[in-house]
Design a protein around this motif. Sequence first.
Motif, mmCIF file in Angstrom:
data_model
loop_
_atom_site.group_PDB
_atom_site.id
_atom_site.type_symbol
_atom_site.label_atom_id
_atom_site.label_comp_id
_atom_site.label_asym_id
_atom_site.label_seq_id
_atom_site.Cartn_x
_atom_site.Cartn_y
_atom_site.Cartn_z
ATOM 1 N N LYS A 279 -15.733 22.254 14.122
ATOM 2 C CA LYS A 279 -16.810 21.869 14.747
ATOM 3 C C LYS A 279 -16.708 22.644 15.642
ATOM 4 C CE LYS A 279 -16.994 16.991 14.129
ATOM 5 N NZ LYS A 279 -17.618 15.406 15.598
ATOM 6 N N ILE A 280 -18.109 23.380 15.382
ATOM 7 C CA ILE A 280 -19.081 24.449 17.050
ATOM 8 C C ILE A 280 -20.834 24.217 17.098
ATOM 9 C CG2 ILE A 280 -17.667 26.460 15.438
ATOM 10 C CD1 ILE A 280 -20.484 26.806 14.110
ATOM 11 N N SER A 281 -20.364 24.167 18.486
ATOM 12 C CA SER A 281 -21.601 24.135 19.279
ATOM 13 C C SER A 281 -23.088 24.472 17.949
ATOM 14 C CB SER A 281 -21.802 24.584 20.404
ATOM 15 O OG SER A 281 -22.195 25.883 20.135
ATOM 16 N N MET A 282 -24.388 23.867 18.228
ATOM 17 C CA MET A 282 -25.393 24.431 17.619
ATOM 18 C C MET A 282 -25.710 25.351 17.990
ATOM 19 S SD MET A 282 -26.856 22.784 14.842
ATOM 20 C CE MET A 282 -28.571 23.595 15.795
ATOM 21 N N SER A 283 -25.196 26.018 19.155
ATOM 22 C CA SER A 283 -25.864 27.686 19.707
ATOM 23 C C SER A 283 -25.169 28.591 19.155
ATOM 24 C CB SER A 283 -25.750 27.538 21.428
ATOM 25 O OG SER A 283 -26.341 26.556 21.676
ATOM 26 N N LEU A 284 -23.871 28.018 18.875
ATOM 27 C CA LEU A 284 -22.906 29.110 18.591
ATOM 28 C C LEU A 284 -23.200 29.295 16.790
ATOM 29 C CD1 LEU A 284 -20.303 30.979 18.449
ATOM 30 C CD2 LEU A 284 -19.045 29.592 17.914
ATOM 31 N N TRP A 285 -22.850 28.356 16.120
ATOM 32 C CA TRP A 285 -24.185 28.593 14.524
ATOM 33 C C TRP A 285 -25.137 29.580 13.909
ATOM 34 C CZ3 TRP A 285 -28.691 26.498 12.723
ATOM 35 C CH2 TRP A 285 -28.937 26.376 10.901
ATOM 36 N N PHE A 286 -26.489 28.943 15.304
ATOM 37 C CA PHE A 286 -27.069 29.646 15.079
ATOM 38 C C PHE A 286 -27.293 31.130 14.951
ATOM 39 C CE2 PHE A 286 -31.703 31.042 17.605
ATOM 40 C CZ PHE A 286 -32.530 31.003 16.582
ATOM 41 N N HIS A 287 -26.007 31.167 16.597
ATOM 42 C CA HIS A 287 -26.057 32.900 16.603
ATOM 43 C C HIS A 287 -25.117 33.323 15.667
ATOM 44 C CE1 HIS A 287 -25.220 36.031 18.986
ATOM 45 N NE2 HIS A 287 -24.032 36.548 18.545
ATOM 46 N N GLN A 288 -24.385 32.113 14.289
ATOM 47 C CA GLN A 288 -23.314 33.213 13.396
ATOM 48 C C GLN A 288 -24.640 32.987 12.419
ATOM 49 O OE1 GLN A 288 -19.839 30.716 13.350
ATOM 50 N NE2 GLN A 288 -19.327 31.309 15.084
ATOM 51 N N ALA A 289 -25.142 32.248 12.619
ATOM 52 C CA ALA A 289 -26.312 32.488 10.904
ATOM 53 C C ALA A 289 -27.154 33.495 11.215
ATOM 54 C CB ALA A 289 -26.897 31.464 10.931
ATOM 55 N N LEU A 290 -27.705 34.278 12.190
ATOM 56 C CA LEU A 290 -29.024 34.822 12.676
ATOM 57 C C LEU A 290 -27.844 36.255 12.455
ATOM 58 C CD1 LEU A 290 -30.632 33.950 15.883
ATOM 59 C CD2 LEU A 290 -31.432 34.342 13.498
ATOM 60 N N ASP A 291 -26.188 36.293 12.889
ATOM 61 C CA ASP A 291 -25.078 37.427 12.715
ATOM 62 C C ASP A 291 -24.993 37.807 10.841
ATOM 63 O OD1 ASP A 291 -24.803 38.199 15.404
ATOM 64 O OD2 ASP A 291 -23.564 36.401 15.375
#
Length: 473
Positions: A279-291
């Motif tokens: 599991k990862i935080s939603m903020s990290l998921w959003f950051h990586q999705a943008l990446d």
Amino acid sequence: MATQPRSFRRGLPRIPGGDSWPAVVAAVTDAAGPVIADPIFPDLAVVVDPTPAAVSAPASVRAEAWNDAGTAPRSPRQGLPRVAGGEPWPAAFAAHPAAAGIHGDVEETAAAVPARRMGLPRAATTAASQAVAAPVAAPTTPAATSVDPAPHPLLPSTRTEQPEIAAQPTPPPNRDGRFSRGRWARAVMSGVGLMVAAGMVVALTRWFLSAKFMQDFLATYPGEYELPVGAPAGVPTWLGWQHFFTVFLMVLIIRSGLGVRTEKRPALLWSPRNNSDRKISMSLWFHQALDILWILNGIVFIVLLFVTGQWMKIVPTSWTVIPNAVSAGLQYMALDWPTENGWVNYNSLQQLAYFATVFLAAPLAIASGVRMSHVWPKKATRLSRAYPIEWARAVHFPVMIYFVVFIVMHVALVFATGMLRNLNHMYAGQDAVSWDGFWIFAASLVVIASGWIAARPVVLVPIARLFGKVSRG
């Protein structure tokens, strides 16, 4: 009046491993005067001689009377030193009743000394010090039968009465974020100082460029060099769209990256469907999705850049790019802008900046971001040892700072060196001075601001559930 000796209950030792306190247990024997009982310790009493002559008698007479009573002076137990490395305090505790009192002008008798040692109130001690003490029974414990061969005077107290000082009210801290007058003054002075320093830099640069050898240098290296034969001119439409997507994603990537860096306890967690434990935080998921979107957009940009020949405008093809970049930088510092013709060719300083951003900073951001992301294989022990995560963290944040500085300086120079023409090049695809590119640029800012505002859990959670599971932290 005859009284029976009464034992005084002793308490815990004052130091580890010591005797019970007080060491000496006083008892009242036959007394000629009234007995003053201590209100706190009823078993402890002080006998007061009602004879006024005894009080007013000289110290030598009272000392002789005390010695004739047949009682031996007692040496109280010494305490800890008052200073580091000093002797036990008091160094020489007097048993002689005629010695100077602890409080200076108040003389304490032999009966007042044990009263003080046993914790009598100051009022009872003072009353006892004004009378002749009655004989007390000899102590029964071996520790209390020690006799000083030569009585010593009592040590004077260094304690003095200090006047009460009214506490000065402390001003409440400035928590509302508003600047005080002092802060405003410092901010204004700092701004004035920066403007003065910038003016001095401009003046010195102009003076430096006015020298004969620098005039020759500027003539040889005007700030740009000729591109290879066959280099395309103009800005194609796809490059304008790529520029917009890159800016849009970069702004959101910086926003989400700062959120990941400052997040303490995530409220929402995301996990892939095939691995619920990772599991990862939603903020990290959003950051990586943008990446991922930024990387895909970059791949398309690189492919089109080399297919269309636009790469020759941002990739140096001659070593003269270095002196021309120095020349362009000096012209910028002198506020005498180099010739701008971005529709055909960038100056050498622009070319180096674009090349570093596309081919150096972007790969470093991708390589360090992948190492810190959840896509990095955990079982790759040798690979992880060869590329430690600490290296990635040491690179990733400075690269983000570089992108922020680049964006700020790039936008400032676009506005300062011909805003309408530069915006037309990138957004309207035309080499003209009109407002078409400006309005397209303004609309792109509205889209970027909308994306910034929409980057909230109410919008992100439904999108994240399409690719995995969302749970509360």
